[in-house]
Design a protein around this motif. Structure first.
Motif, PDB file in Angstrom:
ATOM      1  N   THR A   5     -16.411 -49.576   9.597  1.00 45.32           N
ATOM      2  CA  THR A   5     -15.568 -50.241   8.594  1.00 45.32           C
ATOM      3  C   THR A   5     -15.874 -51.737   8.548  1.00 45.32           C
ATOM      4  O   THR A   5     -15.806 -52.338   7.483  1.00 45.32           O
ATOM      5  CB  THR A   5     -14.064 -49.995   8.828  1.00 45.32           C
ATOM      6  N   ARG A  51     -18.336 -40.859   1.405  1.00 48.45           N
ATOM      7  CA  ARG A  51     -18.262 -42.284   1.062  1.00 48.45           C
ATOM      8  C   ARG A  51     -16.827 -42.715   0.772  1.00 48.45           C
ATOM      9  O   ARG A  51     -16.394 -43.787   1.184  1.00 48.45           O
ATOM     10  CB  ARG A  51     -19.137 -42.570  -0.149  1.00 48.45           C
ATOM     11  N   ASP A  52     -16.087 -41.907   0.039  1.00 46.98           N
ATOM     12  CA  ASP A  52     -14.709 -42.281  -0.288  1.00 46.98           C
ATOM     13  C   ASP A  52     -13.856 -42.454   0.968  1.00 46.98           C
ATOM     14  O   ASP A  52     -13.000 -43.339   1.027  1.00 46.98           O
ATOM     15  CB  ASP A  52     -14.066 -41.256  -1.228  1.00 46.98           C
ATOM     16  N   ALA A  53     -14.079 -41.631   1.969  1.00 42.66           N
ATOM     17  CA  ALA A  53     -13.329 -41.765   3.223  1.00 42.66           C
ATOM     18  C   ALA A  53     -13.699 -43.073   3.923  1.00 42.66           C
ATOM     19  O   ALA A  53     -12.826 -43.762   4.475  1.00 42.66           O
ATOM     20  CB  ALA A  53     -13.596 -40.572   4.134  1.00 42.66           C
ATOM     21  N   LEU A 111     -14.836 -45.785   2.374  1.00 45.39           N
ATOM     22  CA  LEU A 111     -14.260 -46.832   1.528  1.00 45.39           C
ATOM     23  C   LEU A 111     -12.758 -46.943   1.748  1.00 45.39           C
ATOM     24  O   LEU A 111     -12.218 -48.048   1.872  1.00 45.39           O
ATOM     25  CB  LEU A 111     -14.577 -46.535   0.056  1.00 45.39           C
ATOM     26  N   GLN A 112     -12.077 -45.818   1.854  1.00 42.22           N
ATOM     27  CA  GLN A 112     -10.624 -45.807   2.106  1.00 42.22           C
ATOM     28  C   GLN A 112     -10.307 -46.497   3.431  1.00 42.22           C
ATOM     29  O   GLN A 112      -9.427 -47.352   3.501  1.00 42.22           O
ATOM     30  CB  GLN A 112     -10.098 -44.363   2.124  1.00 42.22           C
ATOM     31  N   GLU A 147      -8.281 -50.076   3.874  1.00 44.29           N
ATOM     32  CA  GLU A 147      -7.082 -50.078   4.725  1.00 44.29           C
ATOM     33  C   GLU A 147      -7.232 -51.090   5.857  1.00 44.29           C
ATOM     34  O   GLU A 147      -6.264 -51.742   6.245  1.00 44.29           O
ATOM     35  CB  GLU A 147      -6.795 -48.677   5.244  1.00 44.29           C
ATOM     36  N   HIS A 192     -10.817 -48.517  -9.616  1.00 42.28           N
ATOM     37  CA  HIS A 192     -11.459 -47.480  -8.801  1.00 42.28           C
ATOM     38  C   HIS A 192     -10.386 -46.625  -8.134  1.00 42.28           C
ATOM     39  O   HIS A 192      -9.390 -47.141  -7.623  1.00 42.28           O
ATOM     40  CB  HIS A 192     -12.344 -48.158  -7.748  1.00 42.28           C
ATOM     41  N   GLU A 193     -10.588 -45.314  -8.113  1.00 49.16           N
ATOM     42  CA  GLU A 193      -9.564 -44.396  -7.612  1.00 49.16           C
ATOM     43  C   GLU A 193      -9.182 -44.615  -6.149  1.00 49.16           C
ATOM     44  O   GLU A 193      -8.050 -44.337  -5.760  1.00 49.16           O
ATOM     45  CB  GLU A 193      -9.990 -42.942  -7.835  1.00 49.16           C
ATOM     46  N   VAL A 194     -10.086 -45.109  -5.335  1.00 54.30           N
ATOM     47  CA  VAL A 194      -9.766 -45.393  -3.931  1.00 54.30           C
ATOM     48  C   VAL A 194      -9.144 -46.787  -3.799  1.00 54.30           C
ATOM     49  O   VAL A 194      -8.197 -46.975  -3.046  1.00 54.30           O
ATOM     50  CB  VAL A 194     -11.031 -45.281  -3.040  1.00 54.30           C
ATOM     51  N   ILE A 195      -9.659 -47.735  -4.549  1.00 57.31           N
ATOM     52  CA  ILE A 195      -9.220 -49.128  -4.446  1.00 57.31           C
ATOM     53  C   ILE A 195      -7.855 -49.347  -5.089  1.00 57.31           C
ATOM     54  O   ILE A 195      -6.999 -50.047  -4.536  1.00 57.31           O
ATOM     55  CB  ILE A 195     -10.252 -50.073  -5.112  1.00 57.31           C
ATOM     56  N   VAL A 198      -4.468 -48.983  -3.059  1.00 51.98           N
ATOM     57  CA  VAL A 198      -4.388 -49.943  -1.952  1.00 51.98           C
ATOM     58  C   VAL A 198      -4.171 -51.350  -2.505  1.00 51.98           C
ATOM     59  O   VAL A 198      -3.315 -52.096  -2.024  1.00 51.98           O
ATOM     60  CB  VAL A 198      -5.643 -49.884  -1.055  1.00 51.98           C
TER      61      VAL A 198
END
Length: 177
Positions: free
Chosen positions: A9, A47-49, A51-52, A56, A106-109, A112
Motif C-alpha cells: 500500500t 487491483r481494486d482490492a 486500490l481500496q 483506506e 471512480h467506483e473505489v475512490i 472513500v
C-alpha cells in the motif's frame, strides 16, 4: 525482499501520488520494485482490492491521524492553527489528494473520498463551533477552510514556485467574527 501488505500500500500510495489512479497497477508496481506480481496477489486478490487498501491507508494517515494530532491541543484556536499548519505544510504536498480528486467518480475512490471529505468538513465545523460560531456559520467556514486546503494542494502540485504559505492569514480570516 519479501513485501507485506503495508509495503504494497505504501508503494501504491507513491505511485498514486506520481501518476494518479491509473499508476496503481499490479504488474508495473511489481516490476518497478523488482518483485513478482504474485507477491502482490498474495496480499490482494485484484487491483481494486489494492486500490481500496491504499485509499483506506491514505484516509487513516491523512485524516484520522491528523485529527488525533490536532486533538492533542488545548484550545480551539490552537487546534485550528495546528490543523492548518499540518495540512498546509509545503512538505506535505497534495499530489495524492489531487490524484484522488481527479478520480472522484471512480467506483473505489468515490465512497472513500466522500467519507473523508465529510469527516474533514464536519471536524472543521466542530472547531468553528468551539470558537463560538453558530452551526450554519461554522459549516460555511469549514467549507471555506476545506476549499482553501484543496486550492493550496492544487497550487503546490501545478505551480510549486507560485504557492506560498497562507497559514497565518487563513487562521486570521477564518476566525474573525
Amino acid at each position: 525482499m519479501r513485501r507485506n501488505r503495508d509495503d504494497w500500500t505504501e508503494i501504491a500510495l507513491r505511485a498514486l501520488a506520481e501518476g494518479g489512479v491509473s499508476a496503481v497497477a499490479i504488474e508495473p508496481l511489481a516490476a518497478r520494485t523488482g518483485a513478482t506480481k504474485g507477491s502482490v496477489y498474495h496480499h490482494f486478490p485484484n487491483r481494486d482490492a489494492l486500490l481500496q487498501a491504499t485509499v483506506e491507508r491514505w484516509e487513516r494517515e491523512h485524516t484520522e491521524k491528523v485529527i488525533e494530532l490536532v486533538e492533542s491541543e488545548r484550545t480551539p484556536e490552537d487546534k485550528l492553527r495546528t490543523l492548518f499548519a499540518t495540512v498546509l505544510d509545503r512538505g506535505r504536498k497534495g499530489s495524492v489528494e489531487m490524484a484522488l480528486q481527479a478520480a472522484a467518480q471512480h467506483e473505489v475512490i468515490a465512497p472513500v473520498l466522500q467519507r473523508v471529505t465529510e469527516k474533514r468538513v464536519t471536524y472543521l465545523a466542530e472547531l468553528f463551533r468551539e470558537l463560538g460560531f453558530g452551526k450554519a456559520q461554522a459549516r460555511k467556514r469549514a467549507l471555506i477552510a476545506f476549499s482553501l486546503y484543496l486550492g493550496q494542494a492544487q497550487l503546490w502540485t501545478s505551480m510549486p514556485g507560485l504557492a506560498e504559505s497562507v497559514l497565518d492569514e487563513a487562521v486570521r480570516v477564518l476566525t474573525a467574527k
